[in-house]
Write an enzyme that holds these catalytic residues in place. Structure first.
Site, PDB file in Angstrom:
ATOM      1  N   HIS A  97      47.946  42.723  33.212  1.00  0.00           N
ATOM      2  CA  HIS A  97      48.284  41.616  34.116  1.00  0.00           C
ATOM      3  C   HIS A  97      47.646  40.345  33.564  1.00  0.00           C
ATOM      4  O   HIS A  97      46.598  40.405  32.914  1.00  0.00           O
ATOM      5  CB  HIS A  97      47.681  41.806  35.511  1.00  0.00           C
ATOM      6  N   ASP A 100      44.003  39.788  34.608  1.00  0.00           N
ATOM      7  CA  ASP A 100      43.030  40.708  34.046  1.00  0.00           C
ATOM      8  C   ASP A 100      42.558  40.297  32.661  1.00  0.00           C
ATOM      9  O   ASP A 100      41.486  40.729  32.229  1.00  0.00           O
ATOM     10  CB  ASP A 100      43.635  42.116  33.958  1.00  0.00           C
TER      11      ASP A 100
END
Length: 431
Positions: A97, A100
């Protein structure tokens, strides 16, 4: 190796401990003309492996990682630790993601710049190691701006922000050579109908997805666009509840030929289905793409995201994957996280090693079942009557003609055994 100092690369050793060695995953073992590595296409998830702090609904952070923090230095340290783990495991792929791999900026422009800088850093590490990107996605659910959804939000500014975020993530996935792009609608749903225009929200979601597909193709991204079905959690009703719901949504907006599904075991369970059901249905509908291999605790009513440890469950899942022709651009992503008491570096390694061994055993069993053909022969026998000319004619005829056949031929159906217990005993020969 930094955080993973002293942990050697994992090798296949059938007599090993299954913690610092693979007992069952032999990447070079050939099954049906493909190696295990080619069949399974393992990927490590960036978010649960490196971004999750160990909290749960009743308690906060338990993990202390040297890369936890909100600076670019922390993000680069996290990436380097990730590639250290990839070197230990030797799996071919990773997934990510945006939130992240980069810190949140003061505004969107800074967040995008942070993402682009991290894509550069990760791209360099990929060139060094040969590890590839299975897929990227955007986190459109954690930040409070998305508390009422992203594409389905009642505020058009949030829709625009989500569009900008996904655009940046598609660009990043494309630059990293990602083989898929995933849309995970973590908050694309509603809590109460009292404040929800359901028809409007579905139309917004359909338009958003069409925009995503158009943009991906415009910039030359030829990977697969995937939706990950997700029921209930965290909202009361999700518009992407399960495979069947997603397919209806795709048909509604004319996207069934453009988008496939990434099916997660844990989400299948939350939707009241088995993993193999969701995989079989996705294959039957022509939208099977990829999988997240995790499990839920059957005594808990929420998404616990545990590493797989049941060979029979995994074998039935891979049986459906193999029946569907196997993965093309998709793969096996471990969307799983450690238990919050598992604090040591070796715990993260052992979790993946054990899961990869479970998947290898499941794949080997699934391949043997399919090769032997016993289940498929019995399935074909059960439906053999539909291969006869009279049955084919009935399907292309009218209700009146089918009714007339009953009287003309004196049809009186005799129920036949479904053989479920015998079929389950056959499966037990392999697992």
């Amino acid at each position: 190796m930094g955080y993973f100092e002293g942990i050697a690369p994992i090798r296949f050793d059938p007599d090993g401990d299954g913690i610092t060695t693979f007992r069952h995953y032999d990447a070079d073992e050939v099954l049906g003309g493909r190696t295990m590595a080619e069949h399974l296409r393992f990927a490590v998830a960036w978010w649960h492996g490196f971004a999750w702090p160990g909290g749960d609904p009743f308690g906060g952070q338990t993990f202390e990682r040297p890369w936890f923090g909100d600076t670019m230095d922390h993000a680069r340290a996290k990436a380097d630790a990730a590639f250290d783990l990839f070197a230990i495991l030797g799996q071919p792929y990773f997934c990510w993601h945006d939130a992240d791999i980069r810190p949140e900026g003061d505004d969107f422009a800074q967040s995008r710049a942070n993402l682009e800088a991290m894509i550069d850093h990760i791209g360099g590490r990929m060139e060094e190691t040969g590890t590839k990107c299975l897929w990227g996605t955007a986190n459109l659910f954690s930040h409070r701006r998305f508390m009422a959804g992203a594409a389905t939000n009642p505020d058009p500014d949030v829709f625009a922000y989500a569009a900008a975020t996904v655009k940046a993530c598609i660009d990043g996935t494309h630059r990293l050579g990602g083989e898929n792009y995933v849309l995970w609608g973590g908050r694309e749903g509603y809590e109460t109908l009292l404040n929800t225009d359901l028809k409007r929200e579905r139309e917004q979601a359909g338009r958003f997805l069409s925009m995503v597909v158009d943009y991906a193709r415009k910039v030359g991204f030829d990977g697969t666009i995937l939706i990950e079905p997700k029921p209930q959690e965290p909202t009361k009703h999700q518009y992407d509840y399960d495979v069947a719901t997603v397919y209806g949504f795709l048909k509604d907006f004319g996207l069934e030929a453009e988008v496939k599904v990434n099916v997660e075991q844990g989400h299948a369970i939350l939707a009241g289905h088995s993993f193999e059901h969701e995989l079989a249905l996705a294959s039957a509908l022509g939208i099977f793409g990829s999988i997240d291999m995790n499990r839920n605790d059957y005594q808990s009513g929420w998404d616990t995201d545990q590493f797989p440890n049941s060979v029979p469950e995994v074998a039935l899942a891979y049986y459906e994957v193999l029946r569907a022709g196997g993965f093309t651009t998709g793969g096996t992503n471990f969307d799983a996280k450690l238990r919050r008491q598992s604090l040591d570096p070796i715990d993260l390694v052992a979790a993946h090693v054990g899961a990869m061994d479970v998947c290898a055993r499941g794949l080997r069993a699934a391949h043997a079942m399919l090769e032997d053909g016993v289940l498929e022969d019995l399935r074909a026998e059960r439906y053999a009557g539909w291969d006869e000319d009279a049955a084919a004619a009935m399907l292309s005829g009218t209700l009146e003609q089918a009714a007339a056949r009953v009287e003309a031929e004196g049809i009186e159906p005799r129920p036949r055994s479904g053989r479920q217990e015998r079929l389950e005993a056959i499966v037990n020969r392999y697992v």
